[in-house]
Design an enzyme around this catalytic site. Structure first.
Site, PDB file in Angstrom:
ATOM      1  N   ASN A  46       0.850  -1.189   0.000  1.00  0.00           N
ATOM      2  CA  ASN A  46       0.000   0.000   0.000  1.00  0.00           C
ATOM      3  C   ASN A  46       0.888   1.242   0.000  1.00  0.00           C
ATOM      4  O   ASN A  46       1.949   1.278   0.633  1.00  0.00           O
ATOM      5  CB  ASN A  46      -1.010   0.003   1.163  1.00  0.00           C
ATOM      6  N   GLU A  48       0.374   5.239   0.602  1.00  0.00           N
ATOM      7  CA  GLU A  48      -0.546   6.304   1.018  1.00  0.00           C
ATOM      8  C   GLU A  48      -0.051   7.661   0.528  1.00  0.00           C
ATOM      9  O   GLU A  48       1.048   7.789  -0.012  1.00  0.00           O
ATOM     10  CB  GLU A  48      -0.702   6.263   2.543  1.00  0.00           C
ATOM     11  N   CYS A  57      -4.172   0.425  -2.338  1.00  0.00           N
ATOM     12  CA  CYS A  57      -3.978  -0.800  -1.564  1.00  0.00           C
ATOM     13  C   CYS A  57      -2.866  -1.657  -2.170  1.00  0.00           C
ATOM     14  O   CYS A  57      -2.590  -1.588  -3.376  1.00  0.00           O
ATOM     15  CB  CYS A  57      -5.256  -1.630  -1.559  1.00  0.00           C
ATOM     16  N   GLU A  59      -2.889  -4.877  -2.736  1.00  0.00           N
ATOM     17  CA  GLU A  59      -3.366  -5.872  -3.708  1.00  0.00           C
ATOM     18  C   GLU A  59      -3.498  -5.268  -5.093  1.00  0.00           C
ATOM     19  O   GLU A  59      -3.061  -5.852  -6.096  1.00  0.00           O
ATOM     20  CB  GLU A  59      -4.732  -6.431  -3.273  1.00  0.00           C
ATOM     21  N   CYS A  91     -10.479  -4.115  -3.927  1.00  0.00           N
ATOM     22  CA  CYS A  91      -9.443  -5.075  -4.341  1.00  0.00           C
ATOM     23  C   CYS A  91     -10.062  -6.412  -4.727  1.00  0.00           C
ATOM     24  O   CYS A  91      -9.601  -7.067  -5.674  1.00  0.00           O
ATOM     25  CB  CYS A  91      -8.419  -5.249  -3.227  1.00  0.00           C
TER      26      CYS A  91
HETATM   27  N1  THU Z   1      -5.280  -1.460   2.602  1.00  0.00           N
HETATM   28  C1  THU Z   1      -4.694  -2.327   1.715  1.00  0.00           C
HETATM   29  O1  THU Z   1      -3.547  -2.113   1.285  1.00  0.00           O
HETATM   30  N2  THU Z   1      -5.409  -3.407   1.324  1.00  0.00           N
HETATM   31  C2  THU Z   1      -6.670  -3.697   1.742  1.00  0.00           C
HETATM   32  O2  THU Z   1      -7.297  -4.607   1.217  1.00  0.00           O
HETATM   33  C3  THU Z   1      -7.256  -2.924   2.837  1.00  0.00           C
HETATM   34  C4  THU Z   1      -6.602  -1.629   3.138  1.00  0.00           C
HETATM   35  C5  THU Z   1      -4.508  -0.273   3.008  1.00  0.00           C
HETATM   36  C6  THU Z   1      -5.087   1.015   2.526  1.00  0.00           C
HETATM   37  C7  THU Z   1      -4.534   1.977   3.550  1.00  0.00           C
HETATM   38  O3  THU Z   1      -3.236   2.371   3.136  1.00  0.00           O
HETATM   39  C8  THU Z   1      -4.425   1.173   4.800  1.00  0.00           C
HETATM   40  O4  THU Z   1      -4.483  -0.190   4.403  1.00  0.00           O
HETATM   41  C9  THU Z   1      -5.519   1.436   5.815  1.00  0.00           C
HETATM   42  O5  THU Z   1      -6.767   1.353   5.245  1.00  0.00           O
END
Ligand code: THU
Length: 132
Positions: A46, A48, A57, A59, A91
């Site tokens: 992920n 941000e 995300c 995935e 995702c």
């Molecule tokens: N996140 C993912 O990378 N994958 C998911 O399926 C759920 C959420 C990340 C997004 C964000 O950077 C952090 O987790 C909190 O939501």
């Protein structure tokens, strides 16, 4: 058919790449490793952003990288979080585009593992077949 050795490797790769997640806002790091139809493993984290809504995300990051590398078929995904977290709805939908009812392996950094499948996570999905 995904072997136990392939599953173990996927889980290890997901947790290894998770270290490189960029999650300074949520502090929830996620690593994903996908096994492609031709046996490759492609990873993602992920990422941000200060403009929160632009975050992606792990995935989807992995899947989009895979597509750029020519992949059209995904046969398994491993996801590593701090708490065996499950993939978000967006995702799941993106996975459906490139996969059948494949194994989804959820893990954490302590070695806990839960195995489910994509169609259990997103029943009655809207997929490419609906546009045919
Ligand atoms: N996140 C993912 O990378 N994958 C998911 O399926 C759920 C959420 C990340 C997004 C964000 O950077 C952090 O987790 C909190 O939501």
């Amino acid at each position: 058919m995904v072997t136990e050795i392939q599953k173990k490797t996927l889980l290890q790769e997901a947790c290894a790449v998770r270290e490189r997640a960029y999650a300074p806002y949520s502090e929830y790091k996620v690593g994903a490793a996908i096994l492609t139809g031709d046996g490759r493993i492609i990873t993602g984290v992920n990422v941000e952003n200060a403009s929160y809504g632009l975050s992606i995300c792990a995935e989807r990051s992995a899947i989009f990288t895979a597509v750029a590398e020519g992949v059209r078929e995904i046969v398994a995904v491993a996801i590593c979080t701090s708490n065996v977290g499950s993939p978000c709805g967006a995702c799941r939908q993106v996975m459906v585009e490139f996969a059948g009812d494949m194994p989804i392996l959820l893990t954490d950094t302590q070695g806990n593992v839960r195995e489910t499948t994509l169609h259990k996570l997103i029943p009655e999905y809207f997929g490419p077949g609906h546009l045919a």
